[in-house]
Design a protein around this motif. Structure first.
Motif, PDB file in Angstrom:
ATOM      1  N   GLY A   4       2.597  -3.353 -35.219  1.00  0.00           N
ATOM      2  CA  GLY A   4       3.596  -2.871 -34.273  1.00  0.00           C
ATOM      3  C   GLY A   4       3.228  -3.100 -32.818  1.00  0.00           C
ATOM      4  N   ASP A   5       1.967  -3.419 -32.550  1.00  0.00           N
ATOM      5  CA  ASP A   5       1.519  -3.638 -31.179  1.00  0.00           C
ATOM      6  C   ASP A   5       1.901  -5.039 -30.697  1.00  0.00           C
ATOM      7  OD1 ASP A   5       0.341  -1.154 -31.083  1.00  0.00           O
ATOM      8  OD2 ASP A   5      -1.672  -1.884 -31.517  1.00  0.00           O
ATOM      9  N   PRO A   6       2.139  -5.172 -29.393  1.00  0.00           N
ATOM     10  CA  PRO A   6       2.371  -6.525 -28.883  1.00  0.00           C
ATOM     11  C   PRO A   6       1.072  -7.326 -28.974  1.00  0.00           C
ATOM     12  CG  PRO A   6       2.373  -4.932 -27.085  1.00  0.00           C
ATOM     13  CD  PRO A   6       2.243  -4.156 -28.359  1.00  0.00           C
ATOM     14  N   PRO A   7       1.179  -8.636 -29.066  1.00  0.00           N
ATOM     15  CA  PRO A   7      -0.027  -9.466 -29.101  1.00  0.00           C
ATOM     16  C   PRO A   7      -0.858  -9.252 -27.839  1.00  0.00           C
ATOM     17  CG  PRO A   7       1.926 -10.765 -29.626  1.00  0.00           C
ATOM     18  CD  PRO A   7       2.398  -9.421 -29.171  1.00  0.00           C
ATOM     19  N   PRO A   8      -2.184  -9.441 -27.934  1.00  0.00           N
ATOM     20  CA  PRO A   8      -3.048  -9.221 -26.755  1.00  0.00           C
ATOM     21  C   PRO A   8      -2.613  -9.997 -25.519  1.00  0.00           C
ATOM     22  CG  PRO A   8      -4.379  -9.549 -28.722  1.00  0.00           C
ATOM     23  CD  PRO A   8      -2.944  -9.809 -29.109  1.00  0.00           C
ATOM     24  N   LEU A   9      -2.150 -11.224 -25.694  1.00  0.00           N
ATOM     25  CA  LEU A   9      -1.727 -12.021 -24.546  1.00  0.00           C
ATOM     26  C   LEU A   9      -0.543 -11.367 -23.836  1.00  0.00           C
ATOM     27  CD1 LEU A   9      -2.211 -14.591 -22.932  1.00  0.00           C
ATOM     28  CD2 LEU A   9      -0.683 -15.771 -24.502  1.00  0.00           C
ATOM     29  N   VAL A  10       0.358 -10.793 -24.587  1.00  0.00           N
ATOM     30  CA  VAL A  10       1.514 -10.104 -23.993  1.00  0.00           C
ATOM     31  C   VAL A  10       1.038  -8.890 -23.196  1.00  0.00           C
ATOM     32  CG1 VAL A  10       3.623  -8.823 -24.540  1.00  0.00           C
ATOM     33  CG2 VAL A  10       3.119 -10.953 -25.733  1.00  0.00           C
ATOM     34  N   LYS A  11       0.047  -8.180 -23.725  1.00  0.00           N
ATOM     35  CA  LYS A  11      -0.509  -7.027 -23.007  1.00  0.00           C
ATOM     36  C   LYS A  11      -1.147  -7.460 -21.692  1.00  0.00           C
ATOM     37  CE  LYS A  11      -1.614  -4.060 -26.924  1.00  0.00           C
ATOM     38  NZ  LYS A  11      -2.698  -3.375 -27.634  1.00  0.00           N
ATOM     39  N   VAL A  12      -1.876  -8.554 -21.726  1.00  0.00           N
ATOM     40  CA  VAL A  12      -2.528  -9.055 -20.509  1.00  0.00           C
ATOM     41  C   VAL A  12      -1.483  -9.418 -19.461  1.00  0.00           C
ATOM     42  CG1 VAL A  12      -3.922 -10.927 -19.538  1.00  0.00           C
ATOM     43  CG2 VAL A  12      -4.629  -9.811 -21.662  1.00  0.00           C
ATOM     44  N   PHE A  13      -0.427 -10.113 -19.882  1.00  0.00           N
ATOM     45  CA  PHE A  13       0.641 -10.441 -18.938  1.00  0.00           C
ATOM     46  C   PHE A  13       1.256  -9.173 -18.356  1.00  0.00           C
ATOM     47  CE2 PHE A  13       1.146 -14.760 -21.018  1.00  0.00           C
ATOM     48  CZ  PHE A  13       0.710 -15.463 -19.900  1.00  0.00           C
ATOM     49  N   GLY A  14       1.476  -8.173 -19.186  1.00  0.00           N
ATOM     50  CA  GLY A  14       2.033  -6.913 -18.696  1.00  0.00           C
ATOM     51  C   GLY A  14       1.141  -6.248 -17.663  1.00  0.00           C
ATOM     52  N   GLN A  15      -0.160  -6.242 -17.928  1.00  0.00           N
ATOM     53  CA  GLN A  15      -1.101  -5.653 -16.971  1.00  0.00           C
ATOM     54  C   GLN A  15      -1.127  -6.451 -15.670  1.00  0.00           C
ATOM     55  OE1 GLN A  15      -4.589  -5.689 -19.421  1.00  0.00           O
ATOM     56  NE2 GLN A  15      -4.182  -3.655 -20.261  1.00  0.00           N
ATOM     57  N   ALA A  16      -1.083  -7.758 -15.779  1.00  0.00           N
ATOM     58  CA  ALA A  16      -1.063  -8.597 -14.579  1.00  0.00           C
ATOM     59  C   ALA A  16       0.211  -8.353 -13.768  1.00  0.00           C
ATOM     60  CB  ALA A  16      -1.181 -10.073 -14.958  1.00  0.00           C
ATOM     61  N   MET A  17       1.321  -8.174 -14.463  1.00  0.00           N
ATOM     62  CA  MET A  17       2.586  -7.901 -13.773  1.00  0.00           C
ATOM     63  C   MET A  17       2.511  -6.572 -13.025  1.00  0.00           C
ATOM     64  SD  MET A  17       5.115  -9.269 -16.772  1.00  0.00           S
ATOM     65  CE  MET A  17       6.615  -8.589 -16.094  1.00  0.00           C
ATOM     66  N   GLU A  18       1.902  -5.564 -13.641  1.00  0.00           N
ATOM     67  CA  GLU A  18       1.729  -4.274 -12.969  1.00  0.00           C
ATOM     68  C   GLU A  18       0.874  -4.435 -11.708  1.00  0.00           C
ATOM     69  OE1 GLU A  18       0.222  -1.339 -15.695  1.00  0.00           O
ATOM     70  OE2 GLU A  18       1.804  -1.750 -17.135  1.00  0.00           O
ATOM     71  N   ALA A  19      -0.156  -5.260 -11.797  1.00  0.00           N
ATOM     72  CA  ALA A  19      -1.012  -5.498 -10.631  1.00  0.00           C
ATOM     73  C   ALA A  19      -0.229  -6.179  -9.509  1.00  0.00           C
ATOM     74  CB  ALA A  19      -2.223  -6.340 -11.031  1.00  0.00           C
ATOM     75  N   GLU A  20       0.640  -7.110  -9.864  1.00  0.00           N
ATOM     76  CA  GLU A  20       1.455  -7.786  -8.846  1.00  0.00           C
ATOM     77  C   GLU A  20       2.400  -6.798  -8.169  1.00  0.00           C
ATOM     78  OE1 GLU A  20       0.800 -10.654  -7.755  1.00  0.00           O
ATOM     79  OE2 GLU A  20      -0.348 -11.540  -9.379  1.00  0.00           O
ATOM     80  N   LEU A  21       2.990  -5.892  -8.940  1.00  0.00           N
ATOM     81  CA  LEU A  21       3.869  -4.880  -8.351  1.00  0.00           C
ATOM     82  C   LEU A  21       3.095  -3.947  -7.430  1.00  0.00           C
ATOM     83  CD1 LEU A  21       6.182  -3.917 -11.360  1.00  0.00           C
ATOM     84  CD2 LEU A  21       6.753  -5.329  -9.369  1.00  0.00           C
TER      85      LEU A  21
END
Length: 82
Positions: A4-21
């Motif tokens: 049920g978890d997103p793939p690790p790469l998707v999580k990394v992109f999400g964290q990077a997006m939060e950092a950009e915001l």
């Protein structure tokens, strides 16, 4: 990872997006504090716009990673970038 978890790469992109915001908010906040110095304020707003562009790039990459969650299994340099 769990099914049920997103793939690790998707999580990394999400964290990077939060950092950009967060970076965008930082630059905009700082620009507001120095609004009397137009040149500095405009430069900081330019930096904020760049962070927004980075966010959009990551958003597109995350969407691809979600859609093709196994494509980097076949092409490990897919996300290496310039």
């Amino acid at each position: 990872f769990d099914e049920g978890d997103p793939p690790p790469l998707v999580k990394v992109f999400g964290q990077a997006m939060e950092a950009e915001l967060a970076a965008q908010a930082f630059y905009l906040g700082l620009a507001e504090k120095v609004k009397d110095d137009r040149q500095v304020s405009d430069t900081l707003r330019y930096f904020a716009a760049m962070e927004n562009n980075h966010y959009k790039i990551l958003e597109a990459e995350r969407a691809n990673a979600e859609k093709y969650d196994d494509y980097d299994d076949f092409s490990p340099m897919m996300h290496a970038g310039p």
